[in-house]
Design a protein around this motif. Structure first.
Motif, PDB file in Angstrom:
ATOM      1  N   SER A 159      -5.660   3.528  -4.514  1.00  0.00           N
ATOM      2  CA  SER A 159      -6.821   3.979  -5.284  1.00  0.00           C
ATOM      3  C   SER A 159      -8.009   4.314  -4.415  1.00  0.00           C
ATOM      4  CB  SER A 159      -7.269   2.881  -6.257  1.00  0.00           C
ATOM      5  OG  SER A 159      -6.208   2.530  -7.094  1.00  0.00           O
ATOM      6  N   GLY A 160      -8.741   5.351  -4.822  1.00  0.00           N
ATOM      7  CA  GLY A 160     -10.035   5.651  -4.247  1.00  0.00           C
ATOM      8  C   GLY A 160     -11.111   5.090  -5.158  1.00  0.00           C
ATOM      9  N   ALA A 161     -12.238   4.664  -4.561  1.00  0.00           N
ATOM     10  CA  ALA A 161     -13.324   4.085  -5.348  1.00  0.00           C
ATOM     11  C   ALA A 161     -14.270   5.155  -5.872  1.00  0.00           C
ATOM     12  CB  ALA A 161     -14.103   3.081  -4.504  1.00  0.00           C
ATOM     13  N   ASP A 162     -14.154   6.371  -5.325  1.00  0.00           N
ATOM     14  CA  ASP A 162     -14.992   7.462  -5.814  1.00  0.00           C
ATOM     15  C   ASP A 162     -14.245   8.778  -5.582  1.00  0.00           C
ATOM     16  OD1 ASP A 162     -15.233   8.067  -3.113  1.00  0.00           O
ATOM     17  OD2 ASP A 162     -17.195   7.124  -2.923  1.00  0.00           O
ATOM     18  N   VAL A 163     -14.904   9.871  -5.937  1.00  0.00           N
ATOM     19  CA  VAL A 163     -14.233  11.175  -5.881  1.00  0.00           C
ATOM     20  C   VAL A 163     -13.812  11.506  -4.445  1.00  0.00           C
ATOM     21  CG1 VAL A 163     -14.600  13.663  -6.195  1.00  0.00           C
ATOM     22  CG2 VAL A 163     -15.383  12.042  -7.952  1.00  0.00           C
ATOM     23  N   ARG A 193     -10.273   4.601  -9.131  1.00  0.00           N
ATOM     24  CA  ARG A 193     -10.682   3.397  -9.857  1.00  0.00           C
ATOM     25  C   ARG A 193     -12.081   2.994  -9.392  1.00  0.00           C
ATOM     26  NH1 ARG A 193      -6.229   3.401 -12.597  1.00  0.00           N
ATOM     27  NH2 ARG A 193      -4.290   2.419 -11.925  1.00  0.00           N
ATOM     28  N   ARG A 194     -13.038   3.362 -10.215  1.00  0.00           N
ATOM     29  CA  ARG A 194     -14.429   3.071  -9.870  1.00  0.00           C
ATOM     30  C   ARG A 194     -14.671   1.564  -9.943  1.00  0.00           C
ATOM     31  NH1 ARG A 194     -18.743   5.857  -9.047  1.00  0.00           N
ATOM     32  NH2 ARG A 194     -18.274   8.035  -9.455  1.00  0.00           N
ATOM     33  N   PRO A 195     -15.259   0.955  -8.899  1.00  0.00           N
ATOM     34  CA  PRO A 195     -15.484  -0.490  -8.950  1.00  0.00           C
ATOM     35  C   PRO A 195     -16.378  -0.864 -10.132  1.00  0.00           C
ATOM     36  CG  PRO A 195     -15.906   0.374  -6.740  1.00  0.00           C
ATOM     37  CD  PRO A 195     -15.695   1.560  -7.634  1.00  0.00           C
ATOM     38  N   ALA A 196     -16.122  -2.038 -10.672  1.00  0.00           N
ATOM     39  CA  ALA A 196     -16.920  -2.527 -11.805  1.00  0.00           C
ATOM     40  C   ALA A 196     -18.332  -2.873 -11.332  1.00  0.00           C
ATOM     41  CB  ALA A 196     -16.250  -3.758 -12.402  1.00  0.00           C
TER      42      ALA A 196
END
Ligand code: NAP
Length: 246
Positions: A229-233, A97-100
């Protein structure tokens, strides 16, 4: 090797698959919306599962050990189905889930619930509007045919919008700030309607709008289920390794 199913349709999902392949049997799932998806580098399955029940059956039938939701933050149905199906099939699930994007000083943002709300807020006066949206979200703009639209999409908008002044650009990101600034200037754009996708690949237009003082209508993110969730790959790779550690 353990089996991972990645729900994709994003550049992040493709990169994630590449980083997990080799150590795990990775399958990437695409909805099948894009006519010519870029090569994914791992085995791909295409098309819907038939709701949460269908996805749960797929997880069981294919002995999936870990489900990763790496879909776009606005793909809310599949994300909800992923969380439900994982619970039903008793399969661990994580998400990327990429931060907004956060509003920065100088941004002229108006937060809207939907493309339709943006249509209303554009007002009656004719404007020059850049729509960085998928095909599905474009239709409400037919109700405001006084504006000139610049529409950028991966696949052709078929049929084209029923408005007298629309220019179409076919392009796939990433997009640079300099390139998007030139685009906004060339077309005299005074408003943008955009999702809040997060990440760098499509941030160019937001940064360019700030520099040029262009108003941006930002469609709010839909609520998504709460998964680890991870914020990036890379963070998601670590979560996957942790979830599948012997
Ligand atoms: P959505 O509304 O959440 O999903 C609608 C239905 O499409 C789902 O119920 C599912 O059908 C099927 N589906 C969606 N993603 C799938 C996947 N990765 N694999 C298999 N089936 C999938 O999704 P959406 O907003 O239409 O997005 C569709 C795809 O485009 C997603 O892969 C997403 O990552 C990508 N994408 C979306 C956006 C966006 O702005 N929405 C932007 C860029 C990329 P069943 O119920 O039959 O399983």
């Amino acid at each position: 090797m353990k089996n991972i199913l990645i729900l994709g349709g994003t550049a992040d999902a493709r990169q994630l698959a590449g980083k997990l392949a080799g150590r795990f049997d990775v399958t990437l799932s695409l909805a099948g919306r894009t006519e010519n998806p870029v090569a994914q580098g791992v085995p791909v399955r295409v098309g819907g599962f038939g709701g949460a029940e269908g996805l749960a059956a797929y997880l069981r039938d294919n002995r999936v050990d870990l489900l990763i939701d790496a879909t776009h933050p606005y793909a809310a149905h599949i994300s909800a189905n992923a969380a439900k199906a994982a619970a039903v099939a008793n399969v661990p699930a994580i998400a990327l889930r990429r931060p907004a994007w956060e509003r920065q000083p100088g941004d002229r943002w108006t937060s809207v619930e939907s493309a339709s709300e943006a249509v209303g807020l554009l007002g009656a006066r004719p404007r020059r509007v850049f729509l960085a949206l998928g095909r599905q979200e474009l239709l409400p703009f037919e109700a405001a045919s006084q504006h000139a639209y610049l529409i950028r999409s991966v696949d052709p908008v078929e049929p084209p919008l029923a408005v007298p002044d629309a220019t179409y650009i076919l392009a796939r990101g990433p997009f640079s700030e300099a390139g998007d600034r030139a685009l906004l200037e060339t077309h005299g754009i005074d408003a943008i309607v955009s999702k809040n996708s997060g990440g760098q690949a499509t941030y160019g237009k937001i940064a360019a709008a700030r520099a040029l003082g262009v108003e941006v209508f930002i469609i709010r993110r839909p609520p998504l289920p709460d998964l680890p969730s991870g914020a990036d790959v890379d963070e998601t790779v670590r979560l996957a390794d942790h979830a599948l550690a012997p």
